[in-house]
Motif scaffolding. Structure first.
Motif, PDB file in Angstrom:
ATOM      1  N   GLY A  35       0.793  -1.234   0.000  1.00 57.12           N
ATOM      2  CA  GLY A  35       0.000   0.000   0.000  1.00 57.12           C
ATOM      3  C   GLY A  35       0.821   1.277   0.000  1.00 57.12           C
ATOM      4  N   GLY A  36       0.264   2.280   0.671  1.00 60.53           N
ATOM      5  CA  GLY A  36       0.850   3.619   0.637  1.00 60.53           C
ATOM      6  C   GLY A  36       2.266   3.686   1.182  1.00 60.53           C
ATOM      7  N   ARG A  39       4.656   2.469  -1.556  1.00 66.45           N
ATOM      8  CA  ARG A  39       4.681   3.545  -2.560  1.00 66.45           C
ATOM      9  C   ARG A  39       5.574   4.689  -2.089  1.00 66.45           C
ATOM     10  NH1 ARG A  39      -0.480   6.222  -1.581  1.00 66.45           N
ATOM     11  NH2 ARG A  39       0.814   7.329  -0.087  1.00 66.45           N
ATOM     12  N   ASP A  40       5.396   5.092  -0.836  1.00 68.25           N
ATOM     13  CA  ASP A  40       6.172   6.224  -0.316  1.00 68.25           C
ATOM     14  C   ASP A  40       7.674   5.927  -0.240  1.00 68.25           C
ATOM     15  OD1 ASP A  40       3.929   7.788  -0.200  1.00 68.25           O
ATOM     16  OD2 ASP A  40       3.626   7.588   1.960  1.00 68.25           O
ATOM     17  N   ASP A  51       2.098  -0.308   6.490  1.00 69.35           N
ATOM     18  CA  ASP A  51       1.041  -1.312   6.357  1.00 69.35           C
ATOM     19  C   ASP A  51       1.678  -2.629   5.950  1.00 69.35           C
ATOM     20  OD1 ASP A  51      -0.988   0.684   6.710  1.00 69.35           O
ATOM     21  OD2 ASP A  51      -0.646   1.293   4.635  1.00 69.35           O
ATOM     22  N   ARG A 118      -7.535  -5.917  -5.286  1.00 65.89           N
ATOM     23  CA  ARG A 118      -8.680  -5.146  -4.756  1.00 65.89           C
ATOM     24  C   ARG A 118      -8.286  -3.697  -4.477  1.00 65.89           C
ATOM     25  NH1 ARG A 118      -8.368  -4.069   0.852  1.00 65.89           N
ATOM     26  NH2 ARG A 118      -6.455  -4.994   1.627  1.00 65.89           N
ATOM     27  N   ARG A 119      -6.998  -3.385  -4.577  1.00 68.44           N
ATOM     28  CA  ARG A 119      -6.537  -2.031  -4.215  1.00 68.44           C
ATOM     29  C   ARG A 119      -6.832  -1.027  -5.319  1.00 68.44           C
ATOM     30  NH1 ARG A 119      -3.301  -2.207   0.491  1.00 68.44           N
ATOM     31  NH2 ARG A 119      -3.280  -4.346   1.254  1.00 68.44           N
ATOM     32  N   ASP A 120      -6.771   0.252  -4.975  1.00 68.35           N
ATOM     33  CA  ASP A 120      -7.333   1.264  -5.886  1.00 68.35           C
ATOM     34  C   ASP A 120      -6.450   1.646  -7.075  1.00 68.35           C
ATOM     35  OD1 ASP A 120      -5.603   2.508  -4.102  1.00 68.35           O
ATOM     36  OD2 ASP A 120      -7.075   3.949  -3.341  1.00 68.35           O
ATOM     37  N   ASN A 124      -0.493   1.961  -5.522  1.00 69.15           N
ATOM     38  CA  ASN A 124      -0.870   1.479  -4.188  1.00 69.15           C
ATOM     39  C   ASN A 124      -1.027  -0.032  -4.181  1.00 69.15           C
ATOM     40  OD1 ASN A 124      -0.990   4.042  -3.206  1.00 69.15           O
ATOM     41  ND2 ASN A 124      -3.219   4.247  -3.354  1.00 69.15           N
ATOM     42  N   ASP A 171     -16.621   1.468  -5.376  1.00 75.92           N
ATOM     43  CA  ASP A 171     -16.412   2.366  -4.235  1.00 75.92           C
ATOM     44  C   ASP A 171     -16.071   3.764  -4.773  1.00 75.92           C
ATOM     45  OD1 ASP A 171     -15.734   3.765  -1.997  1.00 75.92           O
ATOM     46  OD2 ASP A 171     -14.153   2.399  -1.313  1.00 75.92           O
ATOM     47  N   ARG A 174     -12.891   6.107  -4.209  1.00 75.12           N
ATOM     48  CA  ARG A 174     -11.645   6.032  -4.982  1.00 75.12           C
ATOM     49  C   ARG A 174     -11.468   7.246  -5.888  1.00 75.12           C
ATOM     50  NH1 ARG A 174     -12.981  -0.274  -6.055  1.00 75.12           N
ATOM     51  NH2 ARG A 174     -12.329  -0.988  -3.972  1.00 75.12           N
ATOM     52  N   ARG A 177     -10.153   9.838  -3.640  1.00 75.10           N
ATOM     53  CA  ARG A 177      -8.769   9.490  -3.313  1.00 75.10           C
ATOM     54  C   ARG A 177      -7.834   9.832  -4.472  1.00 75.10           C
ATOM     55  NH1 ARG A 177      -6.964   6.165   0.566  1.00 75.10           N
ATOM     56  NH2 ARG A 177      -5.721   4.933  -0.891  1.00 75.10           N
ATOM     57  N   ARG A 180      -7.184  13.473  -4.360  1.00 78.05           N
ATOM     58  CA  ARG A 180      -6.413  13.743  -3.147  1.00 78.05           C
ATOM     59  C   ARG A 180      -4.959  13.302  -3.327  1.00 78.05           C
ATOM     60  NH1 ARG A 180      -3.617  10.528   0.791  1.00 78.05           N
ATOM     61  NH2 ARG A 180      -5.340   9.057   1.080  1.00 78.05           N
ATOM     62  N   LYS A 218      -6.830  15.195   4.323  1.00 78.75           N
ATOM     63  CA  LYS A 218      -5.542  14.799   3.737  1.00 78.75           C
ATOM     64  C   LYS A 218      -5.209  15.683   2.532  1.00 78.75           C
ATOM     65  CE  LYS A 218      -5.210  10.016   5.261  1.00 78.75           C
ATOM     66  NZ  LYS A 218      -4.928   8.621   4.861  1.00 78.75           N
TER      67      LYS A 218
HETATM   68  P1  ATP Z   1      -1.695   7.869   2.797  1.00 80.52           P
HETATM   69  O1  ATP Z   1      -0.246   7.904   2.488  1.00 80.52           O
HETATM   70  O2  ATP Z   1      -2.300   9.220   2.766  1.00 80.52           O
HETATM   71  O3  ATP Z   1      -2.030   7.071   4.027  1.00 80.52           O
HETATM   72  P2  ATP Z   1      -2.651   5.580   1.415  1.00 80.52           P
HETATM   73  O4  ATP Z   1      -2.690   5.229  -0.039  1.00 80.52           O
HETATM   74  O5  ATP Z   1      -1.728   4.782   2.280  1.00 80.52           O
HETATM   75  O6  ATP Z   1      -2.350   7.111   1.532  1.00 80.52           O
HETATM   76  P3  ATP Z   1      -4.679   4.599   3.175  1.00 80.52           P
HETATM   77  O7  ATP Z   1      -6.057   5.092   3.429  1.00 80.52           O
HETATM   78  O8  ATP Z   1      -3.705   4.562   4.287  1.00 80.52           O
HETATM   79  O9  ATP Z   1      -4.112   5.459   1.968  1.00 80.52           O
HETATM   80  O10 ATP Z   1      -4.846   3.134   2.544  1.00 80.52           O
HETATM   81  C1  ATP Z   1      -3.797   2.180   2.520  1.00 80.52           C
HETATM   82  C2  ATP Z   1      -3.904   1.328   1.259  1.00 80.52           C
HETATM   83  O11 ATP Z   1      -5.153   0.644   1.217  1.00 80.52           O
HETATM   84  C3  ATP Z   1      -3.866   2.118  -0.054  1.00 80.52           C
HETATM   85  O12 ATP Z   1      -2.548   2.393  -0.471  1.00 80.52           O
HETATM   86  C4  ATP Z   1      -4.589   1.185  -0.995  1.00 80.52           C
HETATM   87  O13 ATP Z   1      -3.739   0.122  -1.410  1.00 80.52           O
HETATM   88  C5  ATP Z   1      -5.662   0.593  -0.125  1.00 80.52           C
HETATM   89  N1  ATP Z   1      -6.929   1.368  -0.153  1.00 80.52           N
HETATM   90  C6  ATP Z   1      -7.308   2.362   0.671  1.00 80.52           C
HETATM   91  N2  ATP Z   1      -8.544   2.801   0.374  1.00 80.52           N
HETATM   92  C7  ATP Z   1      -8.971   2.060  -0.672  1.00 80.52           C
HETATM   93  C8  ATP Z   1     -10.181   2.015  -1.433  1.00 80.52           C
HETATM   94  N3  ATP Z   1     -11.181   2.848  -1.173  1.00 80.52           N
HETATM   95  N4  ATP Z   1     -10.263   1.096  -2.425  1.00 80.52           N
HETATM   96  C9  ATP Z   1      -9.228   0.255  -2.682  1.00 80.52           C
HETATM   97  N5  ATP Z   1      -8.086   0.237  -2.011  1.00 80.52           N
HETATM   98  C10 ATP Z   1      -7.941   1.114  -1.005  1.00 80.52           C
END
Ligand code: ATP
Ligand code: MG
Length: 458
Positions: A35-36, A39-40, A51, A118-120, A124, A171, A174, A177, A180, A218
């Motif tokens: 996830g994030g 990526r970061d 995560d 399933r991720r957006d 991510n 959803d 997204r 997001r 954002r 955010k």
């Molecule tokens: P941030 O750095 O601001 O936390 P983030 O991408 O990590 O951004 P989070 O809300 O922490 O956002 O979500 C963690 C991970 O979960 C995302 O990187 C993505 O993979 C997944 N995710 C979050 N929300 C959704 C969504 N609505 N649909 C699908 N995947 C999602």
């Protein structure tokens, strides 16, 4: 500045995270950073949090990490290491999206691939780690990147995983997001993904205020929130989030040549300090009352109309009550007009009206508003007003009722007044006099003045 990790190179995973992964591998589970946070680190940024995703079930996790807490609501196990808390989530797949909101059912799974699908967005939807096996197995951790997220990170692109329209119907958050993340990461949204947002922006209406508010917060913490806000307006998302803000577009302003009210709002938001959420929020809504009051071309009373509209919006987005109150007060007060001719009494009255604790926010908002109008932060006498206010505050003079040398109990005890609304009226009158003449603020003097006021009462 941050430096992206070179392609193929291992991302820098901090020791506690590495230890958690190692432990899970050793215990026979697949485990990855996802996830994030991944990526970061690939971007060379410091992730806000880490995560982890694993094939281990929540019960296994609780057994492996004594003291861990199962956060049922999020389906996540939280493990504490020193000052930090790490969230570990069991692989899952989502099912039964029904109403453009979150899935109705999530199912635990054994495969990292399904979890990523399933991720957006592609950036991510990567994982760094490996399947089960102890160190002796010598299987090195690596990057799992089924959707080309690594390349999109490098090119600064947000691209939906799979078919964008379908993913946004599953959803609608997204879409929010996407705009954002475009602002926080300073990424571009890829054309097909952007087109799908424009086509289905009305789905935003199905989302809860709470989730929208969290994304807006955010977004406003981004270096330049205008990047995301402009995308919101251009795709139509904003019209479903706040019709009042959306209708700022096209309203003429004689501030910056060729720019309208919406442009002014965006400049003001960007100019507000990023670390100061209340001021950024206030900057976003400070002129929200202007479209409704534009009839005579003067926006007469827009700060009062705007205060009500701001309250309705922020309450719907479930901002905490103290935040709502502060922002609403800032909107109501943002039109103060300082002039050099103000007496010290006028400066003290201004402080009393705004409230000592709100001065910095109000000055911050005005500075941003000045920049948003094409001026210097200290324009319109703001620099001088700040100096004069600081002078009064340093002189420790009375500015509100609590600063008076007597209180209601003194009026009752010393002057034999009966409790009731007249006590408050007298204290207000005393404050008014003390603001005009600070030397009146001692106990005997105020009791004498109070007595004369009582005698004057009809
Ligand atoms: P941030 O750095 O601001 O936390 P983030 O991408 O990590 O951004 P989070 O809300 O922490 O956002 O979500 C963690 C991970 O979960 C995302 O990187 C993505 O993979 C997944 N995710 C979050 N929300 C959704 C969504 N609505 N649909 C699908 N995947 C999602
Ligand atoms: Mg995150």
């Amino acid at each position: 500045m941050s430096r992206p990790v070179a392609p193929g190179a291992a991302p820098a995973i901090p020791t506690p995270v590495d230890d958690l992964l190692g432990r899970l591998w050793h215990e026979g589970h697949a485990a990855y950073v996802v996830g994030g946070s991944l990526r970061d680190v690939l971007l060379g940024r410091t992730p806000a949090d880490w995560d982890l995703a694993t094939s281990a079930r929540p019960d296994d996790l609780l057994a492996i990490f004594p003291g861990a807490v199962y956060e049922n609501q999020f389906g996540t196990v939280a493990v504490r290491r020193g000052d930090e808390v790490f969230e570990i989530t069991t692989f899952r797949s989502d099912h039964d999206y029904a109403d453009f909101r979150r899935p109705h059912r999530v199912e635990f799974g054994d495969s990292v691939a399904l979890d990523l699908a399933r991720r957006d967005f592609t950036v991510n939807a990567m994982a760094w780690g490996r399947e089960a096996g102890d160190k002796a197995s010598r299987q090195a951790p690596g990057l799992i990147d089924p959707f080309g997220g690594r390349e999109d990170v490098e090119r600064g692109i947000l691209r939906a995983v799979g078919e964008p329209a379908r993913r946004f119907q599953e959803d609608a958050l997204r879409m929010v997001r996407a705009v954002r993340l475009a602002a926080t990461l300073e990424f571009r949204i890829e054309p097909a993904t952007l087109a799908a947002i424009s086509e289905q922006s009305e789905l935003v209406e199905h989302l809860s205020g709470e989730r929208l508010g969290a994304e807006l917060t955010k977004l406003l913490a981004a270096p330049r929130p205008s990047v995301g806000l402009r995308l919101m307006a251009d795709t139509g998302v904003l019209a479903h989030l706040s019709p009042d803000l959306a209708s700022q577009r096209g309203i003429a302003q004689n501030k910056v040549a060729g720019e309208d009210l919406w442009d002014h709002t965006l400049r003001t938001v960007d100019a507000a300090p990023a670390a100061h959420m209340v001021v950024r929020l206030a900057a976003l809504v400070h002129d929200i009352g202007k479209p409704a009051t534009a009839a005579d071309g003067h926006f007469h009373g827009h700060e009062r109309v705007g205060a009500d509209l701001a309250r309705a919006l922020l309450e719907r987005l479930r901002f905490p009550k103290p935040v709502v109150e502060r922002v609403v007060a800032l909107v109501r007060q943002h039109m103060f007009a300082y002039e050099v001719s103000w007496s010290d009494t006028a400066v003290r009255r201004f402080i009393g009206k705004v409230g000592r604790q709100a001065l910095d926010d109000l000055f911050g908002l005005r500075a941003a508003d000045n920049v948003g109008s094409g001026g210097a932060p200290d324009a319109s006498g703001l620099g001088e007003l700040r100096r004069r206010v600081a002078q009064q505050l340093a002189a420790d003079v009375a500015l509100d009722r609590a600063d008076l040398a007597i209180d209601g109990d003194d009026l009752i005890g010393e002057l034999g007044l009966r409790p009731g609304p007249s006590i408050g009226r007298i204290l207000d009158e005393l404050l008014d006099r003390v603001i005009a003449e600070p030397s009146l603020n001692d106990r005997p003097t105020l009791l004498l003045v109070a007595q004369s006021l009582v005698e004057d009462e009809p």
